[in-house]
Design a protein around this motif. Structure first.
Motif, PDB file in Angstrom:
ATOM      1  N   VAL A 292      -8.564  -1.830   1.224  1.00  0.00           N
ATOM      2  CA  VAL A 292      -8.750  -0.391   0.992  1.00  0.00           C
ATOM      3  C   VAL A 292      -9.814  -0.244  -0.093  1.00  0.00           C
ATOM      4  CG1 VAL A 292      -7.697   1.778   0.232  1.00  0.00           C
ATOM      5  CG2 VAL A 292      -6.378   0.175   1.647  1.00  0.00           C
TER       6      VAL A 292
ATOM      7  N   ARG B 213      -6.437  -8.030   0.677  1.00  0.00           N
ATOM      8  CA  ARG B 213      -5.428  -9.079   0.853  1.00  0.00           C
ATOM      9  C   ARG B 213      -6.035 -10.447   0.535  1.00  0.00           C
ATOM     10  NH1 ARG B 213      -0.815  -7.782   4.179  1.00  0.00           N
ATOM     11  NH2 ARG B 213      -0.292 -10.006   4.191  1.00  0.00           N
TER      12      ARG B 213
ATOM     13  N   ILE C 102      -3.390   5.594   5.727  1.00  0.00           N
ATOM     14  CA  ILE C 102      -3.455   5.111   4.352  1.00  0.00           C
ATOM     15  C   ILE C 102      -3.310   6.296   3.417  1.00  0.00           C
ATOM     16  CG2 ILE C 102      -4.820   3.873   2.644  1.00  0.00           C
ATOM     17  CD1 ILE C 102      -3.949   2.153   5.001  1.00  0.00           C
TER      18      ILE C 102
ATOM     19  N   ILE D 211      -0.852  -4.237   1.451  1.00  0.00           N
ATOM     20  CA  ILE D 211      -1.945  -3.732   2.274  1.00  0.00           C
ATOM     21  C   ILE D 211      -1.758  -4.330   3.667  1.00  0.00           C
ATOM     22  CG2 ILE D 211      -4.458  -3.585   2.565  1.00  0.00           C
ATOM     23  CD1 ILE D 211      -3.335  -2.011   0.216  1.00  0.00           C
TER      24      ILE D 211
ATOM     25  N   LYS E 245      -8.202  -7.137   5.857  1.00  0.00           N
ATOM     26  CA  LYS E 245      -7.479  -5.929   5.473  1.00  0.00           C
ATOM     27  C   LYS E 245      -7.795  -5.566   4.020  1.00  0.00           C
ATOM     28  CE  LYS E 245      -3.703  -6.727   8.724  1.00  0.00           C
ATOM     29  NZ  LYS E 245      -2.250  -6.934   8.924  1.00  0.00           N
TER      30      LYS E 245
ATOM     31  N   TYR F  73       1.890   0.358  -3.598  1.00  0.00           N
ATOM     32  CA  TYR F  73       1.031  -0.481  -4.438  1.00  0.00           C
ATOM     33  C   TYR F  73       0.626   0.321  -5.659  1.00  0.00           C
ATOM     34  CZ  TYR F  73      -3.173  -2.747  -6.229  1.00  0.00           C
ATOM     35  OH  TYR F  73      -4.095  -3.328  -7.053  1.00  0.00           O
TER      36      TYR F  73
ATOM     37  N   VAL G  57       0.996   2.575   2.819  1.00  0.00           N
ATOM     38  CA  VAL G  57       0.585   2.405   4.210  1.00  0.00           C
ATOM     39  C   VAL G  57       1.713   2.938   5.089  1.00  0.00           C
ATOM     40  CG1 VAL G  57      -0.077   0.778   6.017  1.00  0.00           C
ATOM     41  CG2 VAL G  57      -0.790   0.379   3.640  1.00  0.00           C
TER      42      VAL G  57
END
Length: 596
Positions: A284, A331, A365, A357, A282, A314, A302
């Motif tokens: 981004v 993560r 997202i 995340i 996981k 975040y 998310v």
């Protein structure tokens, strides 16, 4: 002195008389009846319509003709006016007769526009119309037909070839080639990648050109949204026209240019690979589009399971980043970096996040600037399961504003991204083979359909480090046979290397514009559909389609009279000779995938 004046006057008078006699005599000699004009007959010497002399009936006249009749003698205007007539089958015409100073020339001034495609008859019976009793022995009868109606022609134009997304406006104008007596309405059709009322709005869906004018217009305005899209094109064409005709196929193009945020989403990952735990894949991926002094103004969220936004969850750290930096928020950075292998170095910044995340491949997202949502991947209010944006066991990646996914569970069973069925795009080579063509169609000739399609995965400053080779008939590699020119290309560009550029462009039609770079190779592209294609970088083979040591005839990768195309790492072919008998790829049995 007074006597001299009188003599001069007498001489001048006789001169005029003599000259007049000579003119009349000359006219008489030039006529078949060879009769002097002083025989008491009135004659029509000349008929002119719109300054053109005519002798017989006339056709295709304008609807506002000026008719001038010239006679041999001075007319009795009253008798002439009473006898003269101009009419059509529909009735009389509204006109005035205007006589010259000598009353021997008559202008028929028509006070209204005549009807189109209509027969008119100018008539003057035989009779005495000369001032001194001169007679018109033969009646005058002149028939003329007005021209058919030719409607005005409409052309479209725009004052701006492009507008930016931040609510900028362009004007689209419809122009007539002539004034008309009727209001013209131009109904418009809107197409292209941009979506009406989503990406842009219009002041009207038709253009009205009032009577007596030649132009009308509408405005097109861009709409700012939270999506970071590719540049999107608006195509505006004419659907239909009232009281006018379209001047050929009219179409204008307006490009909506995306204004990138300093930070934007680049990729979303929910990979599942051998040895990975629930959260290891996981991440981004964001990219800095300009220097950012303090990254902490940005944050991520998310939206799980279509339950709507949870806001900013975040916060990026208070660090500076440079334009072009790729930033990975993960993560499990160490595990994901091992999975990426050497391409992990493509990320200038790697950030670890412990819990926020949490996407599972069907979750949207969100990217925030402060508390303002500036971009979304997916739909925060919709669970993505089964939708085209789902990325479970896979990834989603954005190139020039367009998102693609690797395919559901494409990472399952892999140990690195390179041995998966969906290499994460930042880990791909900067240039890859995308398509191989050996199409044969009506008029193609033996070489017109030969080409190689390449895809640019990353910006390349100098394309000349790459080259192409064709391994003919299974005879093994011949090495580099075509070296690309020393030009720069951008991420997302499609390159077409064609044997005959113009021939293939004609076959592809409008879809040839989907290639940002088209290069003519001449005889270097020589494949016959059973030959392998090699892509080199710095003289080293980077990728091959087919097998250089085997003639492809009858094998699964043969593309004779057809093409081969790569999608998400898998090659397909159009079918042998699938283009035979076609005149464009769109009408063939196998449209080239880029043109579908």
């Amino acid at each position: 002195m007074r006597i001299m004046k009188n003599k001069n006057f007498q001489l001048s008078k006789w001169s005029i008389i003599l000259c007049s006699f000579l003119v009349l005599f000359s006219y008489s000699c030039n006529n078949d009846d060879d009769v002097l004009l002083d025989d008491g007959q009135l004659r029509l010497l000349q008929t002119a319509i719109n300054d053109v002399n005519i002798k017989d009936n006339s056709e295709n006249l304008s609807i506002d003709p000026v008719i001038v009749l010239t006679f041999s003698h001075e007319l009795d205007t009253q008798q002439f006016t009473q006898a003269f007539n101009l009419n059509s089958m529909a009735g009389t015409v509204n006109y005035d007769l205007q006589f010259s100073n000598t009353n021997s020339t008559v202008t028929v001034a028509i006070n209204e526009d005549l009807e189109y495609s209509t027969d008119y008859l100018l008539n003057l019976p035989a009779g005495e119309y000369g001032l001194n009793g001169e007679s018109l022995e033969n009646p005058i009868s002149l028939k003329f037909i007005t021209a058919a109606f030719v409607p005005p022609m409409v052309k479209l134009s725009t004052d701006a070839a492009s507008i930016v997304e931040t609510n900028q406006t362009a004007t689209v104008t419809a122009t007539l080639n002539k004034i008309t007596d009727d209001e013209v309405i131009v109904y418009l059709e809107f197409g292209g990648m941009a979506t009406l009322d989503v990406d842009y709005k219009v002041s009207n869906d038709s253009i009205v050109i009032p009577v007596g004018q030649t132009t009308g217009n509408i405005t097109v305005s861009s709409i700012l949204d939270a999506e970071v899209d590719a540049n999107e094109e608006i195509l505006i064409s004419i659907e239909s026209v009232v009281n006018a005709d379209e001047n050929g196929m009219q179409q204008v193009s307006i490009l909506i240019k995306e204004e990138l945020s300093p930070l934007s989403l680049k990729g979303v990952l929910a990979l599942t690979f051998d040895g990975s735990g629930t959260n290891d894949g996981k991440a981004v991926h964001v990219v800095a589009n300009e220097d950012i002094a303090d990254l902490s103004i940005y944050g991520l969220g998310v939206a799980n399971n279509g339950g709507g936004t949870d806001g900013r969850e975040y916060d990026f750290p208070a660090i500076s980043v440079n334009k072009g930096d790729d930033i990975l928020v993960s993560r499990m950075p160490a595990i994901l970096s091992a999975y990426f292998g050497s391409c992990a170095s493509e990320f200038e910044v790697v950030l670890e996040v412990t819990s926020t995340i949490t996407q599972n491949g069907d979750d949207a997202i969100e990217l925030f600037n402060g508390e303002t949502l500036i971009e979304v991947y997916g739909d925060s209010d919709v669970d993505g399961t089964g939708l085209d944006w789902e990325y479970s066991g896979s990834w989603a990646y954005k190139t020039e504003g367009i998102w693609t996914t690797g395919g559901l569970d494409c990472s399952v069973g892999s140990t690195t991204t390179q041995d998966s069925n969906c290499i994460y795009p930042i880990c791909k080579e900067a240039l890859e083979l995308k398509g191989v063509l050996a199409i044969l169609w009506d008029g193609s000739g033996s070489n017109g359909g030969k080409a190689i399609h390449l895809k640019v995965n990353k910006d390349i400053a100098d394309l000349s480090i790459y080259s192409i080779g064709v391994a003919n008939n299974g005879g093994g590699t011949d090495g580099e046979e075509f070296i690309f020119p020393a030009i720069s290309v951008s991420e997302g560009d499609d390159i077409l290397l064609a044997r005959e550029k113009a021939t293939l462009a004609g076959y592809f039609g409008a879809c040839v514009d989907s290639f940002e770079v088209i290069i003519e190779s001449n005889d270097a592209v020589a494949q016959n559909g059973d030959d392998a294609i090699e892509l080199f970088i710095n003289s080293v083979v980077l990728e091959t389609y087919g097998d250089p040591d085997i003639d492809g005839t009858g094998l699964f990768w043969e593309y004779s009279g057809s093409w081969a195309y790569k999608n998400n790492g898998s090659w397909t072919t159009g079918g042998l000779d699938c283009a035979a008998g076609s005149t464009s790829t769109q009408e063939s049995d196998c449209p080239y995938p880029t043109c579908e």
